[in-house]
Motif scaffolding. Structure first.
Motif, PDB file in Angstrom:
ATOM      1  N   LEU A  96       0.788  -1.229   0.000  1.00 47.21           N
ATOM      2  CA  LEU A  96       0.000   0.000   0.000  1.00 47.21           C
ATOM      3  C   LEU A  96       0.823   1.283   0.000  1.00 47.21           C
ATOM      4  N   LEU A  97       1.982   1.269   0.628  1.00 49.49           N
ATOM      5  CA  LEU A  97       2.689   2.518   0.869  1.00 49.49           C
ATOM      6  C   LEU A  97       3.979   2.677   0.072  1.00 49.49           C
ATOM      7  N   LYS A  98       4.391   1.642  -0.616  1.00 45.35           N
ATOM      8  CA  LYS A  98       5.693   1.675  -1.293  1.00 45.35           C
ATOM      9  C   LYS A  98       5.790   2.788  -2.324  1.00 45.35           C
ATOM     10  N   ASP A  99       4.715   3.066  -3.030  1.00 39.65           N
ATOM     11  CA  ASP A  99       4.733   4.061  -4.101  1.00 39.65           C
ATOM     12  C   ASP A  99       4.370   5.467  -3.620  1.00 39.65           C
ATOM     13  N   LEU A 100       4.249   5.653  -2.307  1.00 41.93           N
ATOM     14  CA  LEU A 100       3.855   6.961  -1.766  1.00 41.93           C
ATOM     15  C   LEU A 100       4.962   7.567  -0.915  1.00 41.93           C
ATOM     16  N   ALA A 101       6.207   7.240  -1.237  1.00 41.62           N
ATOM     17  CA  ALA A 101       7.318   7.646  -0.383  1.00 41.62           C
ATOM     18  C   ALA A 101       7.430   9.159  -0.235  1.00 41.62           C
TER      19      ALA A 101
ATOM     20  N   ALA B  93      20.478   6.068   2.226  1.00 40.61           N
ATOM     21  CA  ALA B  93      19.253   5.877   1.439  1.00 40.61           C
ATOM     22  C   ALA B  93      18.273   7.021   1.647  1.00 40.61           C
ATOM     23  N   VAL B  94      18.268   7.611   2.833  1.00 42.52           N
ATOM     24  CA  VAL B  94      17.369   8.729   3.119  1.00 42.52           C
ATOM     25  C   VAL B  94      17.895  10.017   2.500  1.00 42.52           C
ATOM     26  N   ASP B  95      19.195  10.244   2.625  1.00 38.11           N
ATOM     27  CA  ASP B  95      19.778  11.510   2.152  1.00 38.11           C
ATOM     28  C   ASP B  95      19.751  11.615   0.634  1.00 38.11           C
ATOM     29  N   ASN B  96      20.119  10.546  -0.062  1.00 37.08           N
ATOM     30  CA  ASN B  96      20.148  10.580  -1.524  1.00 37.08           C
ATOM     31  C   ASN B  96      19.938   9.175  -2.055  1.00 37.08           C
ATOM     32  N   ALA B  97      18.702   8.872  -2.381  1.00 38.96           N
ATOM     33  CA  ALA B  97      18.354   7.514  -2.797  1.00 38.96           C
ATOM     34  C   ALA B  97      19.026   7.136  -4.123  1.00 38.96           C
TER      35      ALA B  97
ATOM     36  N   HIS C 169      20.119  -1.488  -2.049  1.00 37.87           N
ATOM     37  CA  HIS C 169      18.722  -1.705  -2.432  1.00 37.87           C
ATOM     38  C   HIS C 169      17.840  -0.807  -1.555  1.00 37.87           C
ATOM     39  N   VAL C 170      17.550   0.365  -2.066  1.00 40.44           N
ATOM     40  CA  VAL C 170      16.840   1.368  -1.276  1.00 40.44           C
ATOM     41  C   VAL C 170      15.457   0.881  -0.861  1.00 40.44           C
ATOM     42  N   ASN C 171      14.760   0.187  -1.754  1.00 42.82           N
ATOM     43  CA  ASN C 171      13.414  -0.295  -1.416  1.00 42.82           C
ATOM     44  C   ASN C 171      13.453  -1.268  -0.239  1.00 42.82           C
ATOM     45  N   TYR C 172      14.474  -2.126  -0.202  1.00 45.04           N
ATOM     46  CA  TYR C 172      14.602  -3.051   0.923  1.00 45.04           C
ATOM     47  C   TYR C 172      14.940  -2.298   2.214  1.00 45.04           C
ATOM     48  N   VAL C 173      15.756  -1.257   2.072  1.00 42.46           N
ATOM     49  CA  VAL C 173      16.095  -0.456   3.248  1.00 42.46           C
ATOM     50  C   VAL C 173      14.845   0.206   3.813  1.00 42.46           C
TER      51      VAL C 173
ATOM     52  N   PHE D 197      10.629   0.598   7.901  1.00 43.67           N
ATOM     53  CA  PHE D 197       9.197   0.632   8.208  1.00 43.67           C
ATOM     54  C   PHE D 197       8.825  -0.535   9.121  1.00 43.67           C
ATOM     55  N   ALA D 198       9.386  -1.719   8.852  1.00 44.35           N
ATOM     56  CA  ALA D 198       9.110  -2.878   9.704  1.00 44.35           C
ATOM     57  C   ALA D 198       9.630  -2.651  11.121  1.00 44.35           C
ATOM     58  N   LEU D 199      10.820  -2.032  11.233  1.00 42.97           N
ATOM     59  CA  LEU D 199      11.362  -1.732  12.557  1.00 42.97           C
ATOM     60  C   LEU D 199      10.456  -0.758  13.301  1.00 42.97           C
ATOM     61  N   GLY D 200       9.987   0.280  12.597  1.00 41.35           N
ATOM     62  CA  GLY D 200       9.073   1.233  13.228  1.00 41.35           C
ATOM     63  C   GLY D 200       7.783   0.580  13.677  1.00 41.35           C
ATOM     64  N   ALA D 201       7.253  -0.324  12.843  1.00 38.42           N
ATOM     65  CA  ALA D 201       6.026  -1.025  13.208  1.00 38.42           C
ATOM     66  C   ALA D 201       6.253  -1.920  14.424  1.00 38.42           C
ATOM     67  N   ALA D 202       7.395  -2.620  14.454  1.00 33.85           N
ATOM     68  CA  ALA D 202       7.697  -3.481  15.599  1.00 33.85           C
ATOM     69  C   ALA D 202       7.836  -2.660  16.879  1.00 33.85           C
ATOM     70  N   LEU D 203       8.461  -1.485  16.767  1.00 30.85           N
ATOM     71  CA  LEU D 203       8.600  -0.620  17.944  1.00 30.85           C
ATOM     72  C   LEU D 203       7.240  -0.091  18.404  1.00 30.85           C
ATOM     73  N   SER D 204       6.330   0.147  17.460  1.00 26.84           N
ATOM     74  CA  SER D 204       4.989   0.566  17.866  1.00 26.84           C
ATOM     75  C   SER D 204       4.268  -0.566  18.593  1.00 26.84           C
ATOM     76  N   GLY D 205       4.506  -1.808  18.163  1.00 28.73           N
ATOM     77  CA  GLY D 205       3.962  -2.946  18.909  1.00 28.73           C
ATOM     78  C   GLY D 205       4.557  -3.048  20.296  1.00 28.73           C
ATOM     79  N   PHE D 206       5.857  -2.778  20.399  1.00 31.47           N
ATOM     80  CA  PHE D 206       6.545  -2.750  21.700  1.00 31.47           C
ATOM     81  C   PHE D 206       5.901  -1.718  22.624  1.00 31.47           C
ATOM     82  N   GLY D 207       5.719  -0.508  22.101  1.00 32.30           N
ATOM     83  CA  GLY D 207       5.091   0.539  22.905  1.00 32.30           C
ATOM     84  C   GLY D 207       3.636   0.241  23.218  1.00 32.30           C
TER      85      GLY D 207
END
Length: 226
Positions: A27-32, A115-119, A128-132, A137-147
């Motif tokens: 859903l979000l890959k193309d809305l960077a 990857a953030v500064d200059n893709a 592989h910027v898309n994998y990064v 995003f997965a790390l952020g989601a996991a941390l939201s589950g932690f919180g």
């Protein structure tokens, strides 16, 4: 469902992290670079998940029982502190320093920053910027589950809680700057201080004044609180 703190902690981190991977990929890959559309889509997803949880588990408040050693009062001199509150503060501090170390001192953190500064240049170097982006995003989601697990243990869980807390997250990002770890820390301290001081009307005024200031100043991630 089981009331087990450790099982809830582990499953919350893993399940939300996997859900984040699916959402980013499909859903979000193309809305960077389209922050407004991304925000609207994620809010729509939040509404969908809220209704789904309401359908599956009903509207009764749920709580997660913390271990006995966290459900105590620690006395330091004349002051009494709840052990679980100290645990939350300690977990937040530890998590901040772990993320700071990961971002500043590891090879993976350097790859993320590149990857953030200059893709485009990062792609040219073989990153592989898309994998990064997917991993972050997965790390952020996991941390939201932690919180979420820690917050559920402290506040309980009930319908509408997500949209009660969402404005605080928005203001932290606006004040601290998007993508800025130190700014997020400073913004969270400012927002927390504004919500625990004064009368409710004063708190609301100060809270939304911070949000208005952030929007008017147009804080950029690379300029705020560096």
């Amino acid at each position: 469902m089981t009331g087990n703190f450790y099982l809830g902690f582990l499953s919350g981190v893993i399940v939300v992290g996997l859900l984040g991977i699916l959402l980013e990929h499909f859903l979000l890959k193309d809305l960077a670079n389209e922050n407004l559309r991304m925000m609207l889509i994620t809010m729509g997803i939040a509404l969908f998940l809220q209704d789904l949880c309401l359908l599956l588990w009903g509207g009764n408040p749920l709580t997660l029982t913390v271990p006995v050693y966290l459900n105590k009062i620690i006395k330091v001199g004349r002051f009494n502190f709840a052990a679980f509150r100290l645990f939350m503060i300690g977990a937040a501090v530890l998590l901040f320093f772990l993320l700071w170390w990961f971002q500043k001192s590891t090879r993976v953190g350097s790859i993320v920053r590149a990857a953030v500064d200059n893709a485009e240049i990062a792609e040219g170097l073989g990153i592989h910027v898309n994998y990064v982006k997917l991993g972050v995003f997965a790390l952020g989601a996991a941390l939201s589950g932690f919180g979420g697990v820690i917050g559920c243990s402290f506040m309980g869980l009930y319908p509408g809680l997500d949209f009660e807390l969402l404005p605080y997250a928005f203001v932290v990002v606006v004040v601290g700057g998007m993508g800025n770890l130190t700014g997020a820390l400073v913004g969270s301290v400012i927002v927390a201080s504004s919500t625990i001081s004064g009368r409710p009307s004063s708190r609301d005024f100060l809270f939304y004044s911070l949000c208005t200031y952030g929007h008017c100043a147009r804080l950029a991630p690379h300029r705020a609180f560096r």
